[in-house]
Write an enzyme that holds these catalytic residues in place. Structure first.
Site, short mmCIF file in Angstrom:
data_model
loop_
_atom_site.label_atom_id
_atom_site.label_comp_id
_atom_site.label_asym_id
_atom_site.label_seq_id
_atom_site.Cartn_x
_atom_site.Cartn_y
_atom_site.Cartn_z
N THR A 29 0.82 -1.21 0.00
CA THR A 29 0.00 0.00 0.00
C THR A 29 0.86 1.27 0.00
O THR A 29 2.01 1.25 0.46
CB THR A 29 -0.89 0.01 1.27
OG1 THR A 29 -1.47 1.29 1.46
CG2 THR A 29 -0.09 -0.32 2.52
N ASP A 30 0.28 2.36 -0.47
CA ASP A 30 0.98 3.65 -0.42
C ASP A 30 1.08 4.18 1.01
O ASP A 30 1.84 5.10 1.30
CB ASP A 30 0.29 4.70 -1.31
CG ASP A 30 -1.16 5.00 -0.91
OD1 ASP A 30 -1.70 4.29 -0.03
OD2 ASP A 30 -1.75 5.93 -1.49
N GLU A 31 0.29 3.57 1.93
CA GLU A 31 0.26 4.09 3.31
C GLU A 31 1.60 3.91 4.03
O GLU A 31 1.85 4.55 5.04
CB GLU A 31 -0.89 3.45 4.10
CG GLU A 31 -2.22 3.69 3.40
CD GLU A 31 -3.45 3.36 4.22
OE1 GLU A 31 -3.40 3.40 5.45
OE2 GLU A 31 -4.49 3.06 3.59
N TYR A 72 -1.63 -0.54 10.97
CA TYR A 72 -1.77 -1.20 9.66
C TYR A 72 -0.58 -0.88 8.76
O TYR A 72 0.09 -1.77 8.25
CB TYR A 72 -3.09 -0.78 8.99
CG TYR A 72 -3.15 -1.09 7.50
CD1 TYR A 72 -3.11 -2.40 7.05
CD2 TYR A 72 -3.21 -0.06 6.55
CE1 TYR A 72 -3.15 -2.70 5.68
CE2 TYR A 72 -3.25 -0.34 5.19
CZ TYR A 72 -3.22 -1.67 4.76
OH TYR A 72 -3.24 -1.95 3.41
N LYS A 85 2.47 -3.26 7.25
CA LYS A 85 2.72 -3.42 5.81
C LYS A 85 4.16 -2.97 5.48
O LYS A 85 4.84 -3.60 4.67
CB LYS A 85 1.71 -2.63 4.96
CG LYS A 85 0.28 -3.15 4.99
CD LYS A 85 0.11 -4.54 4.41
CE LYS A 85 0.27 -4.62 2.91
NZ LYS A 85 -0.10 -5.96 2.38
P1 NAD Z 1 -9.43 -7.49 2.30
O1 NAD Z 1 -9.40 -7.24 3.78
O2 NAD Z 1 -10.67 -7.22 1.53
O3 NAD Z 1 -9.01 -9.02 2.02
C1 NAD Z 1 -7.99 -9.65 2.71
C2 NAD Z 1 -8.12 -11.15 2.46
O4 NAD Z 1 -7.05 -11.81 3.15
C3 NAD Z 1 -9.42 -11.76 2.97
O5 NAD Z 1 -9.99 -12.62 2.01
C4 NAD Z 1 -9.00 -12.52 4.22
O6 NAD Z 1 -9.81 -13.66 4.49
C5 NAD Z 1 -7.58 -12.94 3.84
N1 NAD Z 1 -6.75 -13.18 5.04
C6 NAD Z 1 -6.62 -12.37 6.13
N2 NAD Z 1 -5.81 -12.94 7.03
C7 NAD Z 1 -5.39 -14.11 6.50
C8 NAD Z 1 -4.53 -15.14 6.95
N3 NAD Z 1 -3.94 -15.07 8.16
N4 NAD Z 1 -4.30 -16.20 6.15
C9 NAD Z 1 -4.88 -16.28 4.93
N5 NAD Z 1 -5.74 -15.35 4.46
C10 NAD Z 1 -5.99 -14.27 5.23
O7 NAD Z 1 -8.20 -6.66 1.74
P2 NAD Z 1 -8.04 -5.91 0.34
O8 NAD Z 1 -8.56 -4.53 0.47
O9 NAD Z 1 -8.53 -6.77 -0.76
O10 NAD Z 1 -6.45 -5.79 0.27
C11 NAD Z 1 -5.67 -6.85 -0.30
C12 NAD Z 1 -4.20 -6.47 -0.22
O11 NAD Z 1 -3.98 -5.26 -0.94
C13 NAD Z 1 -3.70 -6.23 1.20
O12 NAD Z 1 -2.39 -6.76 1.30
C14 NAD Z 1 -3.68 -4.71 1.33
O13 NAD Z 1 -2.69 -4.29 2.24
C15 NAD Z 1 -3.34 -4.31 -0.10
N6 NAD Z 1 -3.86 -2.98 -0.51
C16 NAD Z 1 -5.17 -2.65 -0.33
C17 NAD Z 1 -5.64 -1.41 -0.77
C18 NAD Z 1 -7.10 -1.02 -0.63
O14 NAD Z 1 -7.46 0.10 -0.97
N7 NAD Z 1 -7.98 -1.90 -0.18
C19 NAD Z 1 -4.77 -0.51 -1.39
C20 NAD Z 1 -3.42 -0.89 -1.56
C21 NAD Z 1 -2.99 -2.14 -1.13
P1 TYD Z 2 -10.74 3.88 4.45
O1 TYD Z 2 -11.74 3.50 3.42
O2 TYD Z 2 -10.82 3.23 5.81
O3 TYD Z 2 -9.28 3.69 3.81
P2 TYD Z 2 -7.83 4.16 4.38
O4 TYD Z 2 -7.95 4.47 5.81
O5 TYD Z 2 -7.02 2.95 4.12
O6 TYD Z 2 -7.44 5.34 3.55
O7 TYD Z 2 -10.83 5.44 4.68
C1 TYD Z 2 -10.68 6.36 3.62
C2 TYD Z 2 -10.75 7.75 4.20
O8 TYD Z 2 -12.07 7.98 4.71
C3 TYD Z 2 -9.82 7.97 5.38
O9 TYD Z 2 -9.34 9.31 5.33
C4 TYD Z 2 -10.71 7.77 6.60
C5 TYD Z 2 -12.06 8.28 6.11
N1 TYD Z 2 -13.26 7.60 6.68
C6 TYD Z 2 -14.32 8.38 7.16
O10 TYD Z 2 -14.28 9.62 7.12
N2 TYD Z 2 -15.42 7.72 7.64
C7 TYD Z 2 -15.51 6.37 7.70
O11 TYD Z 2 -16.53 5.82 8.18
C8 TYD Z 2 -14.40 5.59 7.20
C9 TYD Z 2 -14.46 4.09 7.24
C10 TYD Z 2 -13.31 6.26 6.69
#
Ligand code: NAD
Ligand code: TYD
Length: 356
Positions: free
Chosen positions: A137-139, A162, A166
């Site tokens: 992630t960019d975070e 988080y 990461k």
């Molecule tokens: P998500 O929470 O929707 O999915 C995570 C998946 O991992 C789930 O299916 C869960 O069951 C599985 N999982 C969790 N713990 C596990 C374990 N111990 N063993 C096996 N499986 C396990 O997450 P997402 O939003 O789809 O993100 C996927 C990846 O992309 C993550 O690594 C996250 O850090 C990265 N990412 C997410 C975003 C975003 O905006 N959501 C952006 C950049 C990077």
């Molecule tokens: P989120 O979807 O949790 O992603 P991330 O924290 O990984 O960026 O949140 C996106 C943005 O929205 C973040 O600045 C937090 C804010 N946010 C709210 O204002 N209200 C909410 O209920 C949630 C879940 C997030």
């Protein structure tokens, strides 16, 4: 024939990556390993679950013995690692779970990959192709002020449990490349949105609440900025990077699409008013400013020019178009949303699978 292990394939982004690979590469075997936590849902993959090149295995990446056995049973040519705990607010309540899955789980996969790669690389006439792709992630880069963008050389500066977990996993992946010569690649992506997004995150939560006329919680003043990317564009980027990046490299992935949370919510309210035949302005009345998130990063913005210039990837959708598509998907998949929010999907999909 390639056999690829995708971890976390039942989650939001993972399910899009699994779908893309299963459909695009019929000659690959795709193995989806997922623990099916609250965020993992096999209903996300219903359309491909019976494809001959797809297998699901329920298992926990924190269980090192199980991971080693898995690598002894299968000859993988690659791992695309997405399994993670992914929600910042949950990481504030329970940091240790993030350390376990995101750090220990990643190191378990790296150890198994290293042992497996050494064995097949050194002992066979035709050494096996192997790559470990870590999805991050960019975070990890922390927060930006009003100007500037994250590049691949921005120093890591995570603030939430988080992003700290990461960042740690990214460091381990690089260490296994630099120390052991493992073929690794990392990508760091901005916030994703789209279908199958779990409704604890800002966009799907807001869609659900607007639909049900519940308050939309906006943290602080809603001035925090995120750079949003359509999830199918992220999956396409992962495909391009997995197949074309040089070993040991990192790519940033982002949409050049910055929005303050409050502007995004206002746009969403406008789209929802139209789709639900509400008077313009009705949904926006649900906006409720609530206590800010602790350690809330102000701004994320990704410079993805390296990926665009070197590997030719570009985002395919304008945000307004992608958001409207996403709203339409959620409104026409009521059952998915209701099952997920009531927890019912676990009843239907988790009981069928027993570990190993
Ligand atoms: P998500 O929470 O929707 O999915 C995570 C998946 O991992 C789930 O299916 C869960 O069951 C599985 N999982 C969790 N713990 C596990 C374990 N111990 N063993 C096996 N499986 C396990 O997450 P997402 O939003 O789809 O993100 C996927 C990846 O992309 C993550 O690594 C996250 O850090 C990265 N990412 C997410 C975003 C975003 O905006 N959501 C952006 C950049 C990077
Ligand atoms: P989120 O979807 O949790 O992603 P991330 O924290 O990984 O960026 O949140 C996106 C943005 O929205 C973040 O600045 C937090 C804010 N946010 C709210 O204002 N209200 C909410 O209920 C949630 C879940 C997030």
């Amino acid at each position: 024939m390639k056999k690829i292990l995708i971890t976390g394939g039942a989650g939001f982004i993972g399910s899009h990556v699994v779908r893309l690979f299963v459909n695009k590469y019929p000659d690959y075997q795709i193995v989806n390993l997922d623990k099916l936590t609250y965020a993992g849902n096999l209903a996300n993959l219903k359309d491909i679950e019976n494809k001959p090149n797809y297998t699901f295995i329920k298992g926990d990446i924190v269980d090192g013995g199980f991971i080693n056995e898995l690598f002894a049973q299968h000859k993988f040519n690659g791992v695309i690692h997405l399994a993670a705990e992914s929600h910042v607010d949950r990481s504030i309540s329970n940091p240790l779970e993030f350390v376990m899955t995101n750090v220990i789980g990643t190191v378990n996969l790296l150890n198994a990959s290293k042992a497996y790669w050494f064995q097949h690389h050194n002992n066979e006439k035709t050494p096996i192709d192997f790559r470990f792709y870590h999805v991050s992630t960019d975070e990890v880069y922390g927060t930006l002020g009003e100007t500037g963008m994250f590049t691949e050389t921005t120093a890591y500066d995570p603030h939430s449990p988080y992003s700290a977990s990461k960042a740690s996993s990214d460091h381990f992946v690089r260490a296994y490349h630099d120390t052991f010569g493992l073929n690794t690649v990392i990508s760091n992506c901005s916030n994703n949105y789209g279908s199958y997004h779990f409704p604890e995150k800002l966009i799907p939560l807001s869609i659900y609440n607007i639909k049900n006329s519940k308050p939309i919680p906006v943290y602080g003043k809603g001035e925090n900025i995120r750079d949003w990317l359509f999830v199918e564009d992220h999956a396409r980027a992962i495909d391009v990077i997995f197949h074309n990046a040089k070993t040991g490299t990192t790519y940033n992935i982002g949409g050049h699409n910055e929005w303050t949370n409050i502007d995004l919510i206002r746009l969403l309210c406008k789209i929802m008013d139209k789709k639900l035949n509400r008077e313009e302005g009705e949904s926006a009345k649900l906006i409720t400013f609530v206590k800010d998130r602790a350690g809330h990063d102000l701004r994320y913005a990704i410079d993805s020019s390296k990926l665009q210039n070197e590997l030719g990837w570009t985002p395919s959708l304008q945000f307004e178009e992608g958001l409207e598509k996403t709203v339409e998907w959620f409104l026409s998949n009521d059952e998915w949303l209701d099952n997920v929010t009531s927890g019912d999907y676990k009843k239907y999909y988790q009981e069928q699978y027993v570990k190993r």
